[in-house]
Design a protein around this motif. Structure first.
Motif, mmCIF file in Angstrom:
data_model
loop_
_atom_site.group_PDB
_atom_site.id
_atom_site.type_symbol
_atom_site.label_atom_id
_atom_site.label_comp_id
_atom_site.label_asym_id
_atom_site.label_seq_id
_atom_site.Cartn_x
_atom_site.Cartn_y
_atom_site.Cartn_z
ATOM 1 N N ASP A 89 -1.835 -5.016 3.755
ATOM 2 C CA ASP A 89 -0.465 -5.087 4.263
ATOM 3 C C ASP A 89 -0.372 -4.172 5.470
ATOM 4 O OD1 ASP A 89 2.542 -4.482 4.454
ATOM 5 O OD2 ASP A 89 2.488 -5.998 2.863
ATOM 6 N N ASP A 90 0.394 -4.571 6.484
ATOM 7 C CA ASP A 90 0.460 -3.766 7.699
ATOM 8 C C ASP A 90 1.494 -2.647 7.617
ATOM 9 O OD1 ASP A 90 2.541 -5.625 7.754
ATOM 10 O OD2 ASP A 90 2.615 -5.679 9.945
ATOM 11 N N HIS A 91 2.258 -2.558 6.521
ATOM 12 C CA HIS A 91 3.210 -1.469 6.350
ATOM 13 C C HIS A 91 2.602 -0.409 5.427
ATOM 14 C CE1 HIS A 91 5.890 -4.761 7.669
ATOM 15 N NE2 HIS A 91 6.555 -3.765 8.252
ATOM 16 N N PRO A 92 2.251 0.763 5.954
ATOM 17 C CA PRO A 92 1.539 1.772 5.168
ATOM 18 C C PRO A 92 2.255 2.178 3.882
ATOM 19 C CG PRO A 92 1.484 2.336 7.489
ATOM 20 C CD PRO A 92 2.421 1.182 7.356
ATOM 21 N N MET A 93 3.561 2.382 3.942
ATOM 22 C CA MET A 93 4.283 2.827 2.749
ATOM 23 C C MET A 93 4.238 1.766 1.654
ATOM 24 S SD MET A 93 7.580 4.879 4.285
ATOM 25 C CE MET A 93 8.206 5.191 2.628
ATOM 26 N N TRP A 94 4.427 0.503 2.052
ATOM 27 C CA TRP A 94 4.388 -0.591 1.084
ATOM 28 C C TRP A 94 2.978 -0.734 0.517
ATOM 29 C CZ3 TRP A 94 7.809 -3.772 -1.327
ATOM 30 C CH2 TRP A 94 7.267 -4.887 -1.979
ATOM 31 N N ARG A 95 1.988 -0.701 1.399
ATOM 32 C CA ARG A 95 0.589 -0.848 0.982
ATOM 33 C C ARG A 95 0.202 0.248 -0.004
ATOM 34 N NH1 ARG A 95 -1.447 -0.660 5.797
ATOM 35 N NH2 ARG A 95 -2.111 1.506 5.821
ATOM 36 N N ASP A 96 0.585 1.481 0.319
ATOM 37 C CA ASP A 96 0.240 2.607 -0.556
ATOM 38 C C ASP A 96 0.954 2.516 -1.894
ATOM 39 O OD1 ASP A 96 -1.314 3.524 1.497
ATOM 40 O OD2 ASP A 96 0.083 5.094 2.146
ATOM 41 N N ALA A 97 2.209 2.048 -1.869
ATOM 42 C CA ALA A 97 2.972 1.933 -3.116
ATOM 43 C C ALA A 97 2.359 0.881 -4.038
ATOM 44 C CB ALA A 97 4.423 1.588 -2.814
ATOM 45 N N VAL A 98 1.971 -0.253 -3.470
ATOM 46 C CA VAL A 98 1.346 -1.309 -4.268
ATOM 47 C C VAL A 98 0.016 -0.818 -4.836
ATOM 48 C CG1 VAL A 98 0.283 -3.600 -4.182
ATOM 49 C CG2 VAL A 98 2.482 -3.216 -3.062
ATOM 50 N N ALA A 99 -0.784 -0.179 -3.999
ATOM 51 C CA ALA A 99 -2.077 0.339 -4.457
ATOM 52 C C ALA A 99 -1.882 1.362 -5.572
ATOM 53 C CB ALA A 99 -2.839 0.963 -3.283
ATOM 54 N N ARG A 100 -0.883 2.219 -5.426
ATOM 55 C CA ARG A 100 -0.622 3.235 -6.444
ATOM 56 C C ARG A 100 -0.196 2.594 -7.770
ATOM 57 N NH1 ARG A 100 3.043 5.639 -3.955
ATOM 58 N NH2 ARG A 100 4.822 4.650 -4.978
ATOM 59 N N ASP A 101 0.718 1.610 -7.689
ATOM 60 C CA ASP A 101 1.178 0.940 -8.906
ATOM 61 C C ASP A 101 0.029 0.245 -9.628
ATOM 62 O OD1 ASP A 101 3.775 1.747 -8.496
ATOM 63 O OD2 ASP A 101 4.430 -0.132 -7.560
ATOM 64 N N LEU A 102 -0.849 -0.387 -8.863
ATOM 65 C CA LEU A 102 -1.979 -1.082 -9.476
ATOM 66 C C LEU A 102 -2.968 -0.100 -10.094
ATOM 67 C CD1 LEU A 102 -2.590 -3.874 -6.792
ATOM 68 C CD2 LEU A 102 -1.578 -4.151 -9.056
ATOM 69 N N THR A 103 -3.205 1.003 -9.396
ATOM 70 C CA THR A 103 -4.115 2.022 -9.924
ATOM 71 C C THR A 103 -3.577 2.605 -11.225
ATOM 72 O OG1 THR A 103 -4.922 2.603 -7.713
ATOM 73 C CG2 THR A 103 -5.213 4.241 -9.450
ATOM 74 N N GLU A 104 -2.288 2.906 -11.242
ATOM 75 C CA GLU A 104 -1.669 3.476 -12.441
ATOM 76 C C GLU A 104 -1.673 2.494 -13.612
ATOM 77 O OE1 GLU A 104 2.182 4.724 -11.173
ATOM 78 O OE2 GLU A 104 1.442 6.556 -10.183
ATOM 79 N N SER A 105 -1.799 1.205 -13.294
ATOM 80 C CA SER A 105 -1.823 0.181 -14.341
ATOM 81 C C SER A 105 -3.242 -0.158 -14.786
ATOM 82 C CB SER A 105 -1.106 -1.084 -13.853
ATOM 83 O OG SER A 105 0.259 -0.814 -13.605
ATOM 84 N N GLY A 106 -4.220 0.568 -14.260
ATOM 85 C CA GLY A 106 -5.584 0.398 -14.731
ATOM 86 C C GLY A 106 -6.490 -0.442 -13.868
ATOM 87 N N PHE A 107 -5.986 -0.933 -12.751
ATOM 88 C CA PHE A 107 -6.837 -1.693 -11.833
ATOM 89 C C PHE A 107 -7.640 -0.729 -10.965
ATOM 90 C CE2 PHE A 107 -3.198 -4.437 -12.738
ATOM 91 C CZ PHE A 107 -3.819 -5.617 -13.088
ATOM 92 N N ASP A 108 -8.771 -1.188 -10.501
ATOM 93 C CA ASP A 108 -9.621 -0.398 -9.619
ATOM 94 C C ASP A 108 -9.371 -0.848 -8.180
ATOM 95 O OD1 ASP A 108 -11.543 1.112 -8.393
ATOM 96 O OD2 ASP A 108 -13.247 -0.016 -9.194
ATOM 97 N N VAL A 109 -8.536 -0.110 -7.461
ATOM 98 C CA VAL A 109 -8.237 -0.455 -6.070
ATOM 99 C C VAL A 109 -9.394 0.034 -5.207
ATOM 100 C CG1 VAL A 109 -6.633 -0.184 -4.143
ATOM 101 C CG2 VAL A 109 -5.751 -0.354 -6.486
ATOM 102 N N VAL A 110 -10.241 -0.906 -4.812
ATOM 103 C CA VAL A 110 -11.492 -0.543 -4.137
ATOM 104 C C VAL A 110 -11.344 -0.402 -2.631
ATOM 105 C CG1 VAL A 110 -12.957 -1.524 -5.929
ATOM 106 C CG2 VAL A 110 -12.156 -2.994 -4.053
ATOM 107 N N ALA A 111 -10.236 -0.929 -2.075
ATOM 108 C CA ALA A 111 -10.042 -0.840 -0.629
ATOM 109 C C ALA A 111 -8.621 -1.244 -0.281
ATOM 110 C CB ALA A 111 -11.035 -1.734 0.119
ATOM 111 N N THR A 112 -8.178 -0.816 0.898
ATOM 112 C CA THR A 112 -6.923 -1.279 1.479
ATOM 113 C C THR A 112 -7.188 -1.557 2.952
ATOM 114 O OG1 THR A 112 -6.155 0.948 2.077
ATOM 115 C CG2 THR A 112 -5.528 0.111 -0.115
ATOM 116 N N ALA A 113 -6.282 -2.323 3.578
ATOM 117 C CA ALA A 113 -6.428 -2.621 5.003
ATOM 118 C C ALA A 113 -5.052 -2.886 5.594
ATOM 119 C CB ALA A 113 -7.348 -3.815 5.224
ATOM 120 N N GLY A 114 -4.911 -2.594 6.895
ATOM 121 C CA GLY A 114 -3.628 -2.753 7.557
ATOM 122 C C GLY A 114 -3.566 -3.865 8.573
#
Length: 233
Positions: free
Chosen positions: A22-47
């Protein structure tokens, strides 16, 4: 079953690997954080789109959570390239757009699901989990109508024009270029930025093309372009 256990359920003891684009850093980070907290392995992000392709090839996620409106390369093209190279990759589009053309293009590009950004965190987590096992996941209200239109578009031939078919209206090089980008799912704003022309100029080219082809709207225009393979060019 806990969230972490559920996130790993489809892969045994290994958590599902997810990449968020996602090109919006705050949104991208929030989604990654929610997924990580739910047990997913967030292996990368991109903008942006080009970064997404490079990082996805290196990180090999199971599920790509992908926005469509990206700089450098549109989301539909990212999806097409990555799924084309790795058919096992599952793509869940997470977009603010509920336009049927956008959903149609996402599915045609290889996306497994399409979720609006208005979805709750719980809906997103469930969608990622289901996407990982190949379930088609769509925001309610989009699935039946849009997939029905996709099937119709994919199976119905273009209405015959009789003997006049070989004499199809001739588009200018610029009109063809704009039409190709429309077929790839780019917005008029993105096309204007890509071609370094004004938004109004893009609109004028589209209106001229609609008139020449005797079409009525963007949906018909995309259908015309897809059936002639312009989105593949």
């Amino acid at each position: 079953m806990t969230a972490k256990t559920e996130a790993a359920d489809v892969r045994g003891n290994d958590p599902i690997k997810v990449m968020v684009v996602d090109d919006h850093p705050m949104w991208r980070d929030a989604v990654a954080r929610d997924l990580t907290e739910s047990g997913f392995d967030v292996v990368a992000t991109a903008g942006d789109g080009e970064q997404a392709v490079r990082r996805a090839r290196a990180a090999t996620p199971d599920v790509l959570v992908l926005d469509l409106n990206l700089p450098a390369k549109p989301g539909v093209q990212v999806c097409k390239e990555l799924v084309g190279a790795n058919p096992a990759l599952r793509v869940l589009v997470l977009s603010a757009s509920g336009e049927h053309v956008d959903v149609l293009e996402a599915v045609k590009s290889g996306a497994t699901g399409y979720l609006l950004k208005s979805a709750s965190t719980e809906e997103l987590i469930d969608a990622v989990r289901r996407t990982a096992v190949g379930d088609p996941v769509f925001t309610p209200g989009l699935a039946g109508l849009v997939l029905g239109e996709y099937r119709r578009l994919a199976s119905e031939p273009v209405p015959a024009a009789g003997d006049d078919e070989p004499k199809a209206p001739q588009l200018t090089d610029r009109e063809t270029e704009v039409l190709r980008l429309v077929a790839k799912g780019l917005s008029y704003k993105q096309i204007a930025e890509r071609l370094v022309i004004s938004h109004r100029t893009v609109q004028n080219h589209v209106q001229n093309t609609l008139g020449k082809l005797q079409l009525h709207n963007r949906v018909e225009l995309v259908r015309y372009a897809i059936e002639r393979g312009l989105d593949e060019a």
